[in-house]
Design a protein around this motif. Structure first.
Motif, PDB file in Angstrom:
ATOM      1  N   ARG A 171     -10.242   3.636   4.632  1.00  0.00           N
ATOM      2  CA  ARG A 171      -8.857   3.198   4.666  1.00  0.00           C
ATOM      3  C   ARG A 171      -7.908   4.385   4.687  1.00  0.00           C
TER       4      ARG A 171
ATOM      5  N   ALA B 179      -0.244   2.126   8.677  1.00  0.00           N
ATOM      6  CA  ALA B 179       0.186   1.027   7.816  1.00  0.00           C
ATOM      7  C   ALA B 179       1.640   0.689   8.125  1.00  0.00           C
TER       8      ALA B 179
ATOM      9  N   GLN C 250      -5.496   5.587   7.764  1.00  0.00           N
ATOM     10  CA  GLN C 250      -5.205   4.518   8.718  1.00  0.00           C
ATOM     11  C   GLN C 250      -3.705   4.209   8.727  1.00  0.00           C
TER      12      GLN C 250
ATOM     13  N   CYS D 288      -0.114  -2.209  13.459  1.00  0.00           N
ATOM     14  CA  CYS D 288      -1.196  -1.702  12.627  1.00  0.00           C
ATOM     15  C   CYS D 288      -1.960  -2.856  11.981  1.00  0.00           C
TER      16      CYS D 288
ATOM     17  N   THR E 136       0.859  -1.189   0.000  1.00  0.00           N
ATOM     18  CA  THR E 136       0.000   0.000   0.000  1.00  0.00           C
ATOM     19  C   THR E 136       0.888   1.230   0.000  1.00  0.00           C
TER      20      THR E 136
ATOM     21  N   ALA F  17       1.784   4.473   1.660  1.00  0.00           N
ATOM     22  CA  ALA F  17       1.617   5.080   2.978  1.00  0.00           C
ATOM     23  C   ALA F  17       2.815   5.963   3.261  1.00  0.00           C
ATOM     24  N   GLU F  18       2.535   7.084   3.936  1.00  0.00           N
ATOM     25  CA  GLU F  18       3.580   8.036   4.268  1.00  0.00           C
ATOM     26  C   GLU F  18       3.214   8.712   5.574  1.00  0.00           C
ATOM     27  N   SER F  19       4.208   8.962   6.398  1.00  0.00           N
ATOM     28  CA  SER F  19       3.956   9.580   7.690  1.00  0.00           C
ATOM     29  C   SER F  19       3.511  11.031   7.510  1.00  0.00           C
TER      30      SER F  19
ATOM     31  N   PRO G 105       3.485   5.617   9.471  1.00  0.00           N
ATOM     32  CA  PRO G 105       3.034   5.855   8.095  1.00  0.00           C
ATOM     33  C   PRO G 105       1.524   5.634   7.963  1.00  0.00           C
ATOM     34  N   ARG G 106       0.869   6.498   7.204  1.00  0.00           N
ATOM     35  CA  ARG G 106      -0.588   6.440   7.045  1.00  0.00           C
ATOM     36  C   ARG G 106      -0.939   6.373   5.560  1.00  0.00           C
ATOM     37  N   VAL G 107      -2.054   5.655   5.270  1.00  0.00           N
ATOM     38  CA  VAL G 107      -2.487   5.477   3.888  1.00  0.00           C
ATOM     39  C   VAL G 107      -2.930   6.822   3.331  1.00  0.00           C
ATOM     40  N   THR G 108      -2.514   7.087   2.104  1.00  0.00           N
ATOM     41  CA  THR G 108      -2.854   8.357   1.470  1.00  0.00           C
ATOM     42  C   THR G 108      -4.275   8.315   0.915  1.00  0.00           C
TER      43      THR G 108
END
Length: 340
Positions: A43, A48, A46, A53, A19, A21-23, A34-37
């Motif tokens: 989703r 990742a 959230q 997680c 997936t 994902a970036e902080s 890191p979180r899903v863009t």
């Protein structure tokens, strides 16, 4: 040695990272995981990648290049095989391992070649074990079959059970192995391919072994003796025994040994008791000899103080009595003058 049969396993190298994902960085009052863009879906936003997680990778993902096997030198393997073979001839070790050999005529148990060569059916093998009083050990194996604990019962190893007799043969006719292979707990092995994991399952010495006559006779040629080298293993001799008689308790308690050893010495070692010098004056004097002089001076000073206090009290009482006497005398004279 049992580790050398393991197969490599590992999780997918991309698991948990499939997936984008970036902080979000700092300053937004959320953790730096890191979180899903994206947006418009649950989703988005959230966490990742992290092992904490949902949908993330595991902690320290397993790799296929782990050191699965352990190299064991040939000499160590041969030495262990000889030790395991020697343990099969000790009834105490065989009994300690749990085998039922109470009714066995002798240990090691050697069967004639003509008897084993004539076996072609499983019922014939069972009849042989019953005639040797070795079927008690098979019944122990049958009774020990239990459901395996944990996830292993879902991975094609649903049950576990004990180990029974090991039949060692030399003549390969094919029918012997087929006759014994369907009996629970019974294993077969060729004498020239002795397996340490079969002679000592789980690292516990003392497997109950049923020998074919020709297999038992071939041991000297395969492993050699203490004076003669092996015919099949170049330059190998069986390890020399450390003791001629392994019954150490009997040797120590024998009259020959007990007559020359000295009596038991009972040592009365003095263990001084630790005392608190603040509570025990004797211990304080040992640590500080001047404490005795200090205490003596303190006692004398206390006695002087008591004497002075008593003198002062007596002096005050004497003055008080003198005043009372004068007052009483004056009062008496006044009363006499009034009466006149």
């Amino acid at each position: 040695m049992a580790k050398n049969a393991r197969q490599a396993y590992a999780v997918n190298v991309d698991a948990g990272h499939q997936t984008a994902a970036e902080s979000w960085g700092t300053g937004r009052a959320v953790s730096r995981i890191p979180r899903v863009t994206g947006s418009g879906t649950s989703r988005a936003g959230q966490g990742a990648f992290g092992n904490m997680c949902r949908g993330g990778r595991m902690f320290a993902p397993t790799k296929t290049w782990r050191r699965w096997h352990r190299r064991i030198s040939k000499g160590q393997r041969r030495y262990a095989t000889c030790a395991a073979l020697a343990a099969t001839a000790v009834p105490a070790l065989v009994l300690a391992r749990g085998h039922r050999i109470e009714n066995i005529p002798e240990i090691p148990l050697v069967v004639a070649n003509s008897v084993l060569d004539s076996i072609a059916k499983t019922k014939e093998a069972v009849a042989l074990l019953k005639s040797l009083n070795a079927y008690d050990d098979v019944e122990r194996v049958v009774d020990s079959k239990k459901l395996r604990r944990g996830r292993g019962k879902a991975r094609n190893r649903r049950y576990n059970q004990r180990k029974g007799p090991l039949v060692i043969y030399q003549k390969e006719n094919g029918t012997l192995v087929q006759a014994f292979r369907n009996i629970p707990g019974v294993d077969t092995c060729h004498v020239s391919r002795l397996n340490l994991l079969q002679l000592a399952p789980g690292g516990h010495l003392g497997r109950f072994v049923i020998w074919a006559e020709d297999a038992f006779s071939a041991l000297n040629s395969i492993f050699g003796t203490q004076t003669q080298e092996s015919e099949q293993k170049s330059g190998f001799k069986v390890p020399r025994s450390k003791m001629t008689n392994p019954d150490l308790t009997r040797i120590i308690n024998s009259d020959e040994v007990q007559s020359v050893v000295r009596d038991v010495e009972v040592s009365h070692k003095y263990h001084p008791r630790k005392k608190n010098p603040l509570k025990n004056f004797g211990t304080m004097v040992k640590l500080n000899p001047y404490a005795l002089t200090q205490k003596r001076r303190a006692i004398l000073a206390q006695e002087n103080t008591i004497k002075k206090r008593r003198a002062n009290v007596a002096k005050k009482r004497a003055g008080t009595l003198f005043l009372e006497n004068i007052i009483n005398a004056n009062v008496g004279s006044d009363e006499d003058s009034v009466d006149e």
